[in-house]
Design a protein around this motif. Structure first.
Motif, PDB file in Angstrom:
ATOM      1  N   VAL A  53       0.842  -1.203   0.000  1.00 49.82           N
ATOM      2  CA  VAL A  53       0.000   0.000   0.000  1.00 49.82           C
ATOM      3  C   VAL A  53       0.875   1.251   0.000  1.00 49.82           C
ATOM      4  CG1 VAL A  53      -1.651   1.355   1.356  1.00 49.82           C
ATOM      5  CG2 VAL A  53      -2.011  -1.095   1.061  1.00 49.82           C
ATOM      6  N   TYR A 107      -9.314   2.261   3.870  1.00 51.14           N
ATOM      7  CA  TYR A 107      -9.054   1.596   2.590  1.00 51.14           C
ATOM      8  C   TYR A 107      -9.124   0.076   2.676  1.00 51.14           C
ATOM      9  CZ  TYR A 107      -4.334   1.077   4.541  1.00 51.14           C
ATOM     10  OH  TYR A 107      -3.267   0.773   5.356  1.00 51.14           O
ATOM     11  N   ALA A 108      -9.274  -0.486   3.882  1.00 54.37           N
ATOM     12  CA  ALA A 108      -9.320  -1.941   4.037  1.00 54.37           C
ATOM     13  C   ALA A 108     -10.040  -2.298   5.325  1.00 54.37           C
ATOM     14  CB  ALA A 108      -7.911  -2.533   4.045  1.00 54.37           C
ATOM     15  N   LEU A 239      -5.742   7.205  -2.357  1.00 48.89           N
ATOM     16  CA  LEU A 239      -6.285   5.937  -1.868  1.00 48.89           C
ATOM     17  C   LEU A 239      -7.614   5.608  -2.547  1.00 48.89           C
ATOM     18  CD1 LEU A 239      -5.533   6.004   1.961  1.00 48.89           C
ATOM     19  CD2 LEU A 239      -4.664   4.344   0.303  1.00 48.89           C
ATOM     20  N   VAL A 243      -8.171   2.244  -4.651  1.00 46.50           N
ATOM     21  CA  VAL A 243      -9.219   1.259  -4.350  1.00 46.50           C
ATOM     22  C   VAL A 243     -10.120   1.093  -5.564  1.00 46.50           C
ATOM     23  CG1 VAL A 243     -11.260   0.797  -2.946  1.00 46.50           C
ATOM     24  CG2 VAL A 243      -9.172   1.626  -1.847  1.00 46.50           C
ATOM     25  N   VAL A 248      -5.531  -1.754  -4.642  1.00 42.37           N
ATOM     26  CA  VAL A 248      -5.505  -2.184  -3.240  1.00 42.37           C
ATOM     27  C   VAL A 248      -6.096  -3.584  -3.109  1.00 42.37           C
ATOM     28  CG1 VAL A 248      -6.360  -1.702  -0.909  1.00 42.37           C
ATOM     29  CG2 VAL A 248      -5.523   0.172  -2.345  1.00 42.37           C
ATOM     30  N   GLY A 249      -7.165  -3.840  -3.837  1.00 41.40           N
ATOM     31  CA  GLY A 249      -7.765  -5.173  -3.810  1.00 41.40           C
ATOM     32  C   GLY A 249      -6.805  -6.241  -4.306  1.00 41.40           C
ATOM     33  N   SER A 252      -4.280  -6.946  -1.657  1.00 43.66           N
ATOM     34  CA  SER A 252      -4.825  -7.708  -0.532  1.00 43.66           C
ATOM     35  C   SER A 252      -5.026  -9.176  -0.892  1.00 43.66           C
ATOM     36  CB  SER A 252      -6.127  -7.081  -0.029  1.00 43.66           C
ATOM     37  OG  SER A 252      -7.174  -7.226  -0.954  1.00 43.66           O
ATOM     38  N   ASP A 259     -10.139 -10.190  -1.146  1.00 45.06           N
ATOM     39  CA  ASP A 259     -10.126  -8.734  -1.341  1.00 45.06           C
ATOM     40  C   ASP A 259     -10.677  -8.066  -0.084  1.00 45.06           C
ATOM     41  OD1 ASP A 259     -10.389  -6.101  -2.094  1.00 45.06           O
ATOM     42  OD2 ASP A 259     -11.514  -6.505  -3.926  1.00 45.06           O
ATOM     43  N   SER A 261     -10.217  -4.705   0.386  1.00 38.49           N
ATOM     44  CA  SER A 261     -10.268  -3.266   0.132  1.00 38.49           C
ATOM     45  C   SER A 261     -11.641  -2.719   0.512  1.00 38.49           C
ATOM     46  CB  SER A 261      -9.956  -2.964  -1.332  1.00 38.49           C
ATOM     47  OG  SER A 261     -10.919  -3.550  -2.185  1.00 38.49           O
ATOM     48  N   ARG A 262     -11.664  -1.455   0.895  1.00 41.48           N
ATOM     49  CA  ARG A 262     -12.884  -0.804   1.354  1.00 41.48           C
ATOM     50  C   ARG A 262     -13.151   0.424   0.488  1.00 41.48           C
ATOM     51  NH1 ARG A 262     -14.710   0.359   7.499  1.00 41.48           N
ATOM     52  NH2 ARG A 262     -15.965   2.218   7.185  1.00 41.48           N
TER      53      ARG A 262
END
Length: 265
Positions: A53, A107-108, A239, A243, A248-249, A252, A259, A261-262
């Motif tokens: 990240v 973000y997660a 961010l 995402v 980011v996914g 992860s 995944d 990610s948020r």
């Protein structure tokens, strides 16, 4: 990408505050002992989801990353002392922490779970209320300064809470029977279960999301000093883009197999 660690001692002695504000560089505080979020080896290399990240952010912002390894419970004091610019260390956004520092957008997010011996009477539980009742009087290990520690203190006052400076030390006590259960995010405990020491242990099949209790936070965010509003705005924008485009996914899935990610609200 493997990132070299700058030790805290070297940072204080050799670089000083001027280096932290150097154009085009981002100094990132991380624990370095919480797999698969953040791992630092003897040679001074940082890997893990947090490192990925950080690298994604630095690339997006056209900055050079420098990681500083710091015990988790010392990350916020060190950030406030300007020993680095931001924290990227699987840190949950909580109301208590927001009193001291700012956070990026979340973000997660990953579920929190208990690990117990397979022979434990807790092992077969599948609902949260029986689990919380069953933990009464047990000795439960958590890492110092985490949302997991605050959750136990708030929701389980009859538990004998034992805190550890690192995840490894907690897992040693779990493996040797010094504690009845360990509580952390599922990814960190999965690493323990995959080791030989974890063969006689299992997850309690109850995933505790942050929405269950505010003490568990509002997802994972980047910690930023309150006065550094311009940097926060840049990191929030970066961010959200990372995402949205799946970066980011993808990172992860690499580390967690799922995944986490948020999306930005």
């Amino acid at each position: 990408m493997i990132l070299k660690v700058f030790s805290l001692v070297a940072l204080l002695a050799g670089f000083g505050s001027a280096a932290l504000a150097a154009e085009g560089k981002l100094s990132i505080g991380t624990e370095g002992a919480y797999p698969p979020w953040s791992m630092a080896d003897a040679a001074g290399n940082v890997t893990g989801f947090d490192a990925d990240v950080g690298n994604l952010l630095c690339t997006k912002l056209n900055m050079e990353c420098h990681f500083v390894v710091q015990a988790f419970d010392g990350l916020i004091p060190a950030l406030k002392a300007k020993r680095f610019d931001v924290i990227i260390s699987g840190m949950s956004i909580t109301e208590e922490r927001k009193k001291e520092i700012n956070f990026s957008v979340g973000y997660a997010e990953l579920a929190n779970m208990f690990v117990v011996p397979k022979t434990s009477e807790l092992a077969g539980l599948k609902e949260i209320d029986p689990l919380l009742r069953g933990l009464a009087g047990k000795t439960v290990g958590v890492q110092t300064g985490t949302t997991h520690a605050r959750f136990i203190e708030k929701r389980l006052p009859t538990v004998n809470l034992k805190t550890y400076d690192t995840l490894d030390n907690m897992q040693i006590d779990l493996a040797t029977g010094r504690i009845d259960a360990a509580f952390a995010d599922a990814s960190a405990l999965q690493d323990f279960l995959a080791k030989p020491d974890g063969k006689d242990f299992q997850f309690v099949d109850v995933k505790i999301q942050s929405s269950f209790d505010a003490s568990l936070g509002e997802g994972i965010g980047v910690g930023i000093a309150k006065e550094n509003t311009a940097l926060k705005a840049k990191i929030d924008k970066a961010l959200c883009e990372l995402v949205a485009d799946g970066s980011v996914g993808k990172a992860s899935v690499k580390w967690f197999k799922i995944d986490i990610s948020r999306p930005c609200n």
